[in-house]
Design an enzyme around this catalytic site. Structure first.
Site, PDB file in Angstrom:
ATOM      1  N   ILE A  67     -13.027  -8.627  -5.525  1.00  0.00           N
ATOM      2  CA  ILE A  67     -11.993  -9.193  -6.366  1.00  0.00           C
ATOM      3  C   ILE A  67     -12.355  -9.012  -7.913  1.00  0.00           C
ATOM      4  CG2 ILE A  67     -11.090 -11.479  -7.110  1.00  0.00           C
ATOM      5  CD1 ILE A  67      -9.918 -10.381  -4.453  1.00  0.00           C
ATOM      6  N   ASP A 196     -30.044  -2.760   0.084  1.00  0.00           N
ATOM      7  CA  ASP A 196     -29.616  -2.146   1.148  1.00  0.00           C
ATOM      8  C   ASP A 196     -30.223  -0.791   1.365  1.00  0.00           C
ATOM      9  OD1 ASP A 196     -28.618  -4.706   1.281  1.00  0.00           O
ATOM     10  OD2 ASP A 196     -26.232  -3.985   1.220  1.00  0.00           O
ATOM     11  N   LYS A 235     -30.001 -21.510 -10.122  1.00  0.00           N
ATOM     12  CA  LYS A 235     -31.571 -20.698 -10.356  1.00  0.00           C
ATOM     13  C   LYS A 235     -31.104 -19.122 -10.737  1.00  0.00           C
ATOM     14  CE  LYS A 235     -34.758 -22.348  -9.431  1.00  0.00           C
ATOM     15  NZ  LYS A 235     -35.552 -23.222 -10.697  1.00  0.00           N
ATOM     16  N   THR A 236     -31.753 -18.760 -11.512  1.00  0.00           N
ATOM     17  CA  THR A 236     -31.552 -17.295 -12.131  1.00  0.00           C
ATOM     18  C   THR A 236     -32.457 -16.462 -11.314  1.00  0.00           C
ATOM     19  OG1 THR A 236     -32.871 -17.544 -13.807  1.00  0.00           O
ATOM     20  CG2 THR A 236     -30.756 -18.101 -14.068  1.00  0.00           C
ATOM     21  N   THR A 239     -31.246 -13.436  -9.097  1.00  0.00           N
ATOM     22  CA  THR A 239     -30.733 -12.276  -9.624  1.00  0.00           C
ATOM     23  C   THR A 239     -31.515 -11.164 -10.642  1.00  0.00           C
ATOM     24  OG1 THR A 239     -28.754 -13.385  -9.869  1.00  0.00           O
ATOM     25  CG2 THR A 239     -28.828 -11.961 -11.830  1.00  0.00           C
ATOM     26  N   CYS A 435       5.462  -4.417  13.273  1.00  0.00           N
ATOM     27  CA  CYS A 435       5.026  -3.441  14.244  1.00  0.00           C
ATOM     28  C   CYS A 435       5.129  -3.763  15.643  1.00  0.00           C
ATOM     29  CB  CYS A 435       3.575  -3.060  13.735  1.00  0.00           C
ATOM     30  SG  CYS A 435       3.270  -1.420  14.152  1.00  0.00           S
ATOM     31  N   GLU A 459       2.152   0.543  26.801  1.00  0.00           N
ATOM     32  CA  GLU A 459       0.887  -0.097  26.298  1.00  0.00           C
ATOM     33  C   GLU A 459       0.330  -0.815  27.093  1.00  0.00           C
ATOM     34  OE1 GLU A 459       0.827  -1.160  22.245  1.00  0.00           O
ATOM     35  OE2 GLU A 459      -1.368  -1.825  22.220  1.00  0.00           O
ATOM     36  N   HIS A 566       4.431  -1.266   8.701  1.00  0.00           N
ATOM     37  CA  HIS A 566       3.848  -2.631   8.086  1.00  0.00           C
ATOM     38  C   HIS A 566       4.231  -2.771   6.757  1.00  0.00           C
ATOM     39  CE1 HIS A 566       1.182  -3.245  11.481  1.00  0.00           C
ATOM     40  NE2 HIS A 566       0.956  -1.914  11.620  1.00  0.00           N
ATOM     41  N   GLU A 568       4.308  -5.229   4.848  1.00  0.00           N
ATOM     42  CA  GLU A 568       2.878  -6.208   4.111  1.00  0.00           C
ATOM     43  C   GLU A 568       2.172  -5.179   3.354  1.00  0.00           C
ATOM     44  OE1 GLU A 568       3.024  -5.733   7.509  1.00  0.00           O
ATOM     45  OE2 GLU A 568       1.032  -5.589   8.365  1.00  0.00           O
TER      46      GLU A 568
HETATM   47  N1  GLN Z   1      -0.078  -1.580  19.776  1.00  0.00           N
HETATM   48  C1  GLN Z   1       1.339  -1.063  19.091  1.00  0.00           C
HETATM   49  C2  GLN Z   1       1.320   0.557  18.803  1.00  0.00           C
HETATM   50  O1  GLN Z   1       0.268   1.063  18.787  1.00  0.00           O
HETATM   51  C3  GLN Z   1       1.605  -1.805  17.815  1.00  0.00           C
HETATM   52  C4  GLN Z   1       0.762  -1.400  16.590  1.00  0.00           C
HETATM   53  C5  GLN Z   1       0.489  -2.351  15.440  1.00  0.00           C
HETATM   54  O2  GLN Z   1       1.158  -3.189  15.660  1.00  0.00           O
HETATM   55  N2  GLN Z   1      -0.047  -2.020  14.271  1.00  0.00           N
HETATM   56  O3  GLN Z   1       2.255   1.285  18.989  1.00  0.00           O
END
Ligand code: GLN
Length: 593
Positions: A67, A196, A235-236, A239, A435, A459, A566, A568
Site C-alpha cells: 500500500i 530474507d 521501540k526503534t 528498525t 466467471c 469441470e 472478471h 472486478e
Molecule cells: N472454473 C471455471 C473455469 O475454469 C471458472 C474459473 C473462474 O471463475 N475464474 O472456467
C-alpha cells in the site's frame, strides 16, 4: 480436476506471456566486462532522465509495504509525472497462476494475461491505469530466462552463476520495465524483508542500479516499530537492526517509512535519524489508518512526494493534485446509508481465520461503486457448502440486498452455489455472477427453466449428458497456437454488447475489453435453446462464438447478470466498474422496497 493450485497446469513460459521472448542467440555480457561502457551508454541514453525508487521491507512483512508503494505511485503521479510500479515476488513460481488463493490471496490477471500477485491490483487501482507484464517478476521467471539462455548457449560456454548472471537479468528487467512503460519514475517493491535469503539478489541488483544511475536512485525502507503491550512504548531498535542489515548489502536507505500502530514522536524520529543516518525529515510517520485510501493523503502530510523529488534532483513540476482522491477517500468514511451484499463462495476459511484476500478485487469493486453512490457496503461471506448440506438454508439470502457468486474452481460447494442462484432468480434478489458465477447461473437456468435436466459443467461432471459448460475444442487449439502451453483463456479479450440490454446500458458503449481467467465456456450448441427459454446473451466475442455476458430481461428480474470475464479486475477507485455500479443500484432499489 484438482482444486489445489486451481489445477493450473499450463507450464507457461513467462516470456511467451510477456511478449518479451528470450533472445538466446544474442551473446550475453555481464556488467563487469569490456562492453560495459557501450551497454551502459545505450541504457544511459534512455535512462538519462529516468528515476528509480526501490522499496525494501524491514523487521517484518505484512505491514503494508504494497500500500505504501501504491501510495508512492499515487502521490508522484499527482505531481503530473508518469509512474510505473513494479512488484518482485521472490518465489520460485514462474507466475502467480499456480498459487492457492487461500494461502497467497487473489491471483491478479493483467491485460497481457500474466497472472500476478494481488499487489499488482492495488498498484493499478491507485495509479488508475493498466500495468504491463514487464512490471512483475518472480524468481522463477528470472531463473527460467537464465536457464533457457544457458541451454541455448547464450552464455558462450561460461560458468553461469547467481552473480553476475542472475543478478544482471534482474537489472535488465528493471531497465526494460522502465523503458516499456515510458515512465518518468519506476518504483520497485522488493517482496519480503531485508535479511530474507531469497531477496538478497534483488537488493544486490538494486545496488547495481544505484551504481549505474548514481543520482537517479532512491531507497525507501518501510519498517515496523512495535509498541509492546507490557512496555507501552514504541521501540526503534528492530528498525535500526534492519537498516544495519540493509547496509551490509552496500545499500543505505534515503527514507524510512515508520509503520506502527501509533504516530512517530519527535524523539524517536531523531533517534532513527541519528542511528540510521537518515535526514530527520526523511523519517516518515505512517501510523495505522482506518482505510488504505487515506495512506497517500497521510504520506503527503509529511510532503513525501516533494522530498523524494528533491532527493532525485527533479524539478518539482507542479503541486500535488489529490482533490479527486480526497473526495473518494472521504466517501469511505462518510456514507450513512448501507447496502448489504452477500458473497457466496468457498475460499474463505484457513484454519480458524477468514481470509477475504482471495476476493480482494471483488471487495474493492463493490466498495468503489457503493462509495460513488454515497453508500457503505456491508459485505458478508456466505459459505456455499452450507447451502449444499441444507438447501433450505438459502432462504437466509432474502435478508440481503444483493448476492454475488465470484470466480472459483472445482467441486466444493457447487450445488450450494446453484441452490443460491436459483433462490435469487425465483425471489428477484439482485444477482451478479463472476466467471464461475456466470457459468453456474447458466447451468441453473438450463436445469430449472430451459428443461435441460442433466445440465452441468464438464469441470465437475466430465460425462454429463448435457455439457452446457465445457472446454471448447477450438479454444484448446487457439490456446496452443498462442504458445501458452495450456487451456486457460487469460487476459483481455474484446466483447460486443447487444442493444437494449442491461449490460449495454450500463457500459454505454457497443464494445468493451475485459480480462479473463478460465478454461470452460458456454457450449455454443445450447445457446439457441437457452435463448429460447428467455436467457439473453448480452455480450459475446465479436465473432459471436463465445458467450461473455448472460442476463435476464429487466421485466423478468431486476438484475440477474453474469460475466464470463472478471470485471472486478478493472474496477478503480476513480473509475468504478459500470456493471458493479448497476448491481449496487439494483441492490439499493431492493433495499428501498
Ligand atoms: N472454473 C471455471 C473455469 O475454469 C471458472 C474459473 C473462474 O471463475 N475464474 O472456467
Amino acid at each position: 480436476m484438482t482444486e489445489a493450485g486451481q489445477g493450473n497446469v499450463r507450464g507457461v513460459t513467462s516470456d511467451a506471456v510477456q511478449g518479451a521472448p528470450t533472445k538466446s542467440s544474442e551473446p550475453y555480457k555481464t556488467y563487469g566486462e569490456e562492453d560495459f561502457v557501450q551497454r551502459n551508454a545505450e541504457m544511459r541514453r534512455f535512462n538519462a532522465s529516468h528515476k528509480y525508487i526501490f522499496v525494501v521491507g524491514g523487521v517484518m512483512s505484512g505491514v503494508g509495504k504494497g500500500i505504501v508503494t501504491s501510495s508512492l505511485g499515487k502521490i508522484l503521479s499527482a505531481r503530473g509525472l508518469k509512474v510505473n510500479l513494479m512488484k518482485i515476488d521472490p518465489y520460485l513460481n514462474v507466475d502467480a497462476g499456480t498459487m492457492n488463493p487461500t494461502e497467497h490471496g487473489e491471483v491478479f490477471v493483467l491485460d497481457s494475461g500474466l497472472e500476478t500477485d494481488q499487489d499488482m491490483g492495488n498498484y493499478e487501482r491507485f495509479l488508475n491505469r493498466d500495468l504491463g507484464p514487464e512490471d512483475y517478476m518472480t524468481s522463477g521467471m528470472v531463473y527460467k530466462t537464465v536457464i533457457d539462455r544457458e541451454r541455448n548457449l547464450g552464455y558462450g560456454g561460461k560458468c553461469v552463476e547467481a552473480v553476475p548472471h542472475v543478478r544482471d537479468e534482474i537489472v535488465d528487467r528493471f531497465e526494460r520495465a522502465a523503458k516499456a512503460s515510458d515512465s518518468d519514475i519506476t518504483v520497485v517493491e522488493i517482496g519480503g524483508t531485508v535479511g530474507d535469503f531469497q531477496n538478497a539478489l534483488y537488493i544486490d541488483a538494486a545496488r547495481v542500479m544505484h551504481m549505474r544511475h548514481r543520482n537517479d536512485v532512491v531507497f525507501i525502507m518501510v519498517s515496523y516499530l512495535p509498541v509492546p503491550g507490557a512496555l507501552g512504548e514504541m521501540k526503534t531498535r528492530p528498525t535500526q537492526h534492519a537498516v544495519t542489515a540493509l547496509n551490509s548489502y552496500g545499500v543505505q536507505p534515503d527514507f524510512i517509512v515508520a509503520r506502527s500502530t501509533h504516530a512517530l514522536d519527535q524523539k524517536r524520529k531523531d533517534k532513527l535519524s541519528v542511528s540510521c543516518n537518515v535526514l530527520p525529515e526523511h523519517v516518515i510517520s505512517a501510523p495505522d489508518v482506518k482505510s488504505v485510501y487515506d495512506v497517500p493523503l497521510n504520506l503527503e502530510r509529511d510532503n513525501l512526494s516533494g522530498l523524494i523529488l528533491k532527493a532525485l534532483g527533479m524539478e518539482t513540476t507542479q503541486q500535488t493534485d489529490l482533490k479527486e482522491w480526497e473526495t473518494f477517500a472521504a466517501h469511505a468514511h462518510n456514507g450513512q446509508q448501507t447496502v448489504k451484499i452477500g458473497i457466496v463462495g468457498k475460499y474463505f476459511d484457513t484454519g480458524d481465520f477468514v481470509l477475504s484476500d482471495a476476493y480482494l478485487s471483488v471487495i474493492e469493486a463493490i466498495k468503489y461503486s457503493a462509495y460513488h453512490q454515497d453508500v457503505k457496503p456491508e459485505i458478508e461471506w456466505l459459505n456455499a457448502k452450507d447451502y449444499e448440506k441444507d438447501p433450505t438454508k438459502v432462504s437466509e439470502l432474502a435478508g440481503y440486498d444483493g448476492i454475488i457468486v465470484p470466480g472459483g474452481f472445482g467441486e466444493t460447494g457447487i450445488e450450494g452455489k446453484i441452490n443460491a442462484i436459483q433462490y435469487c432468480r425465483e425471489n428477484k434478489i439482485p444477482y451478479f455472477g463472476l466467471c464461475y458465477g456466470m457459468q453456474l447461473m447458466t447451468v441453473e437456468y438450463a436445469r430449472h427453466v430451459a428443461g435441460i435436466e442433466g445440465a452441468h459443467t464438464t469441470e465437475i461432471k466430465v460425462d454429463t449428458k448435457d455439457p452446457v459448460i465445457m472446454i471448447l475444442p477450438e479454444q484448446i487449439e487457439k490456446m496452443a497456437k498462442k504458445d501458452y502451453g495450456g487451456s486457460m483463456r487469460l487476459g483481455a479479450y474484446p466483447c460486443a454488447l447487444k442493444e437494449g440490454t442491461i449490460a449495454r446500458e450500463a457500459y454505454g458503449v457497443e464494445s468493451i475489453s475485459e480480462r479473463h481467467r478460465h478454461r470452460y465456456e458456454v457450449n455454443p450448441s445450447y445457446v439457441a435453446k437457452l435463448e429460447g427459454a428467455g436467457l439473453v446473451f448480452s455480450g459475446t466475442s465479436p465473432d459471436k462464438h463465445l458467450m461473455e455476458i448472460a442476463e435476464l430481461p429487466r421485466d423478468k428480474h431486476p438484475f440477474m447478470l453474469g460475466t464470463q470475464f472478471h470485471p472486478e479486475l478493472k474496477a478503480r477507485p476513480l473509475s468504478p466498474h459500470p456493471l458493479f455500479t448497476a448491481f449496487i443500484k439494483a441492490s439499493l432499489a431492493r433495499k428501498g422496497t
